[in-house]
Scaffold this active site. Sequence first.
Site, mmCIF file in Angstrom:
data_model
loop_
_atom_site.group_PDB
_atom_site.id
_atom_site.type_symbol
_atom_site.label_atom_id
_atom_site.label_comp_id
_atom_site.label_asym_id
_atom_site.label_seq_id
_atom_site.Cartn_x
_atom_site.Cartn_y
_atom_site.Cartn_z
ATOM 1 N N HIS A 47 0.826 -1.202 0.000
ATOM 2 C CA HIS A 47 0.000 0.000 0.000
ATOM 3 C C HIS A 47 0.866 1.262 0.000
ATOM 4 C CE1 HIS A 47 -4.149 -1.697 1.094
ATOM 5 N NE2 HIS A 47 -3.364 -2.726 0.819
ATOM 6 N N ASP B 70 -5.590 5.992 2.046
ATOM 7 C CA ASP B 70 -5.794 4.567 1.807
ATOM 8 C C ASP B 70 -7.221 4.188 2.193
ATOM 9 O OD1 ASP B 70 -4.141 1.826 1.491
ATOM 10 O OD2 ASP B 70 -5.608 1.583 3.101
ATOM 11 N N SER C 63 4.352 -9.305 0.343
ATOM 12 C CA SER C 63 5.048 -8.937 1.577
ATOM 13 C C SER C 63 4.542 -9.694 2.789
ATOM 14 C CB SER C 63 4.917 -7.432 1.816
ATOM 15 O OG SER C 63 3.558 -7.051 1.895
ATOM 16 N N ALA D 163 12.467 -9.070 -2.715
ATOM 17 C CA ALA D 163 12.868 -9.255 -4.105
ATOM 18 C C ALA D 163 12.319 -8.103 -4.938
ATOM 19 C CB ALA D 163 12.327 -10.590 -4.639
ATOM 20 N N ASN E 91 -1.242 -5.546 -7.195
ATOM 21 C CA ASN E 91 -0.003 -5.000 -7.752
ATOM 22 C C ASN E 91 0.715 -6.045 -8.591
ATOM 23 O OD1 ASN E 91 -0.344 -2.502 -6.497
ATOM 24 N ND2 ASN E 91 0.825 -3.088 -4.690
ATOM 25 N N GLU F 102 1.560 -5.883 -12.637
ATOM 26 C CA GLU F 102 2.944 -5.967 -13.105
ATOM 27 C C GLU F 102 3.122 -7.137 -14.061
ATOM 28 O OE1 GLU F 102 5.255 -6.103 -9.552
ATOM 29 O OE2 GLU F 102 5.088 -3.950 -9.164
#
Length: 421
Positions: free
Chosen positions: A16, A121, A289, A360, A381, A385
């Site tokens: 976030h 948020d 994460s 990473a 996300n 990507e």
Amino acid sequence: MGENKLVLLPSPAVGHIITMVEMGKLLFRRHSDTSAAHFSITILLPGPASAPAVDACIKSVEASGLDIEFRRLPRVDPPTDNDGPEDFTSLLMQKLMPHVKYAVADIQRLSAAPVAALIVDFFATGALDFTRELGVPCYVYFTTSAAFLALMLYLPTLHENFPMEFEEMEEAVHIPGVCPILPLSMPAPFMSKKSGRYTCFVHHGRRFCELDGIIINTFAELQPETLRAVEKGLCVPGRWMPPVFPVGPVLASHVDGGGASNGRLRRHECLAWLDEQPAGSVVFLCFGSRGSFEAAQVAEMAKGLERSGHRFLWALRVASLKEAELVMRQPEEPSRLEEVLPKGFTERTKGRGMVLASWAPQADILAHLAVRGFVTHCGWNSCLESLWFGVPMLGWPLYAEQHLNAVVMAEDIGWDNLKAF
């Protein structure tokens, strides 16, 4: 000093924070193309949130020369009575609101320009309690898909019309503009209506109708029917629907194929390893994460990778922290890998496999020509990507809204629709 000031407030989760920062950078790029007027951005960082990915993102912004500053909010005691990470985050953001109000008022006081907007948020709708008082428009930045936005907006209606648990429903859940969702594919926090995880989403879904607008990380070509249903107010029957602004895909703008920002950031070692692999030969496994596995699962995954004979890059985290704690920081436990990987695994797969025990650079990895497949938790996300870099996904949803994302990617979006753009 900028002629206008924007204030951005992410929640403490790594994904976030990064996407909020990238959205701020995107506003700068798009605004500079359309107007000579200048504005500046202050990003309020909640609590002790820190992780290598966040630190790298902040360093990239500081090196860019953009008029973006970071201001860390005072630390508050984390909520101890919560039902999981979503409830934890919602309660934490509410405890931070007095500090957010002070920060916004202080920025107004010190700046010669007004605060044009506060963008928060979606766990921080509590800001609506003071933005009218300060005369500051309040927007939410929705970091996930239009399908999940539709569900959050429609959730108060579902809550009133279907009092039973979703898993007790015999038919699929119908949300305006979204493909039918099987009850077991509903987001994990919604599977117990007695939990604080569920009630916090109902609460925020109701408050969305009080906002001045909703900014969302998607784009019309990707989710046209869902966005139309949302914009027409079909998800908020009997209530006012604020305007929706799709600004996606919001991606890490520092990606240049080399894993560094104009040479200022050190290139991650895994990218050098990928340079040595043949084009289109590596499968990348990464689960966000907060994505982690028990030792027994790790052992089985390792056996499968070893027996497959294929090249792999595996970002691995081992479950140990309490789920709510993972909101506040990104776990790094390189010493535990030897305890959970099969004996001799690293030696037997040397040369064709690499295991990372820490952060990473996902976007840089997906951009690399050696990567041909992506085993992902289906965080939004990650989905964006993967689409951007054209890497096929194998979904392994774990938590939050990831099961919904997996269904939407397969059913609502699908390959036929992707070929259209």
